[in-house]
Design an enzyme around this catalytic site. Structure first.
Site, PDB file in Angstrom:
ATOM      1  N   HIS A  38       0.831  -1.207   0.000  1.00  0.00           N
ATOM      2  CA  HIS A  38       0.000   0.000   0.000  1.00  0.00           C
ATOM      3  C   HIS A  38       0.866   1.257   0.000  1.00  0.00           C
ATOM      4  CE1 HIS A  38      -3.691  -2.247   0.680  1.00  0.00           C
ATOM      5  NE2 HIS A  38      -4.341  -1.118   0.501  1.00  0.00           N
ATOM      6  N   LYS A 103     -10.363  -7.705   7.719  1.00  0.00           N
ATOM      7  CA  LYS A 103     -11.084  -7.966   8.965  1.00  0.00           C
ATOM      8  C   LYS A 103     -10.818  -6.797   9.901  1.00  0.00           C
ATOM      9  CE  LYS A 103      -7.402 -10.491  11.321  1.00  0.00           C
ATOM     10  NZ  LYS A 103      -7.019  -9.895  12.606  1.00  0.00           N
TER      11      LYS A 103
END
Lengths: 187, 279
Positions: A38, A103
């Site tokens: 990222h 999650k």
């Protein structure tokens, strides 16, 4: 309610149908990225350089699988905790990313960005890496091989199970679920 | 003096690691089955059934239960009548860790904390030593995942905060953790010692078998209260809502400074992988 089948890439029509709490089965191409990937993707966007894959309409799955054994498509491949990607997610959403699978909770900024750019955050079952890996039919490292398990992979998935956590309407399954079952243990 | 070859230790460690990565221990399995029976949320039940199915697949296909195969954490008890020949014990355990994570096709998750460059072989292992009588070496291993470890907390409390303060700290830590540490969790709490000792006690508490009663009745009562309060938060399996947020709460205490009350809480995920061997 039976799960909703969706296929990537995602468009606004699909996104608008998805509501917090909906179970979905995702098929098509999805890409993997964790913290390190990222950080590199965001740097490329900031420098106006091309990304290793087209973001528009795509889903990024936050996962760092175990190494595959000979003959396996992929190792164990469950979701990692998403908040670590909160710093980077809004810029990716601004550039066309439509879905994220992970999650755990997202920041207020990410949730706002999901609404603004019409996207969705899916929760997968953490710790169910062996089960989830069965829905992955192909896997290829397409960037950042030096990051080992954190490299960017292009995956083909068939009926990948997930649940809508944050929808375009501002819903949040974690808040709603908790509210519903608060103080129910003692009852 | 009994002699153990360091290769024997490395080999035992390797096998412990590989076995643990694919076989959910019986106590964890029973805890999850009991949670499945108890859970009233439909979503929560579905999650628990998939976690149990995942354990079956992992075992049948020799595939890691979770992609986060953890940092390798060891508690080692060394008898005074035993000596290790060859490499020293720390090197022997690290060699076993290297072999286990490589031959078991497990994820290597250790990296430099600043550059984030992966070490490549999942070392160094985190090893805690204790000494006792006898001529055996007992090695307890846990694969400790990052997601649950990240939700752990330590607080240097005031003695006047008392038991209520400790209970509140535990409940609030788990409330704020919410869905992040892969609930249903196991909570290890270390009370006393000092700053670092409380954290080690919290970690060690996780090695107690799930729902094996605490021999200290006062701590057992505190565990019961914390267990109920956390399950009343409503987080539920994977945070989708439900009454099974923790499978167990384990507390260990030790004497501390008259001015202090250190409390550490170590969060463990439902993929509670731990095993031991006596050599």
């Amino acid at each position: 309610m039976s799960p909703i089948k969706i296929t990537t890439p995602l468009d606004d029509e699909i996104i608008l149908k998805l509501k917090t709490g909906d179970e979905v089965l995702i098929s098509g191409t999805i890409y993997t990225a964790r913290d390190a990937a990222h950080s590199r993707l965001v740097k490329l966007i900031e420098e106006n350089k091309p990304l290793p894959f087209e973001l528009k309409g795509q889903i990024i799955y936050y996962v760092g699988p175990t190494p595959e054994k000979p003959g396996e498509v992929i190792g164990s491949a469950g979701p990692t905790t998403s908040y670590r990607m909160d710093k980077y997610a809004p810029l990716l959403l601004e550039h066309g990313l439509k879905g994220m699978i992970g999650k755990g909770k997202r920041s207020a900024e990410v949730k706002e960005s999901i609404k603004k750019h019409k996207a969705v955050y899916f929760g997968a079952i953490g710790g169910a890496g062996a089960l989830i890996s069965k829905t992955i039919t192909s896997s290829k490292v397409i960037a950042y091989e030096d990051l080992l398990s954190e490299a960017v992979r292009k995956l083909t998935v068939v009926d990948f199970p997930a649940i809508v956590v944050n929808d375009v309407y501002g819903g949040d399954l974690y808040e709603e679920g908790r509210e519903k079952y608060k103080n129910k243990y003692s009852k | 003096m009994r002699i153990i070859k360091s290769e024997e230790i490395s080999n035992a460690v390797k096998n412990l690691i590989i076995h643990s990565s694919i076989n959910l221990p019986e106590d964890t399995h029973n805890g999850l089955k009991a949670a499945f029976e108890r859970e009233i949320s439909e979503q929560g039940k579905t999650v628990l059934s998939k976690i149990l199915l995942n354990a079956e697949i992992a075992k049948n296909e020799s595939k890691p239960l979770c992609q986060d195969t953890g940092l390798a954490v060891f508690f080692v008890e060394i008898g005074k009548e035993v000596s290790v020949e060859g490499k020293n014990l720390t090197e022997a355990i690290n060699e076993g860790t290297r072999l286990g994570y490589s031959e078991g096709y497990l994820r290597k998750s250790t990296c430099d904390p600043i550059s984030r460059k992966n070490v490549g072989d999942n070392t160094p292992a985190i090893i805690h030593y204790e000494f006792n009588d006898g001529e055996k070496i007992k090695i307890m291993y846990a694969a400790k995942g990052g997601g649950s470890e990240n939700m752990s907390a330590l607080k240097m409390m005031r003695p006047s905060d008392g038991k209520e303060g400790i209970i509140d700290f535990a409940v609030e830590t788990m409330r704020s953790a919410g869905p992040n540490p892969c609930p249903p969790n196991i909570v290890g709490i270390g009370i006393g010692g000092n700053f670092e000792r409380s954290a080690i006690l919290a970690k060690k508490s996780l090695f107690r078998k799930l729902n094996e009663p605490n021999v200290d009745t006062e701590l057992a009562e505190m565990e019961k209260i914390i267990f109920e309060k956390i399950n009343n938060i409503g987080t539920g399996p994977m945070g989708f809502g439900g009454i099974c947020t923790v499978l167990g709460v384990h507390i260990t205490k030790e004497p501390c400074h008259i001015a202090s009350m250190p409390v550490a809480l170590n969060v463990e995920c439902h993929s509670h992988r731990h095993s031991e061997i006596i050599l």
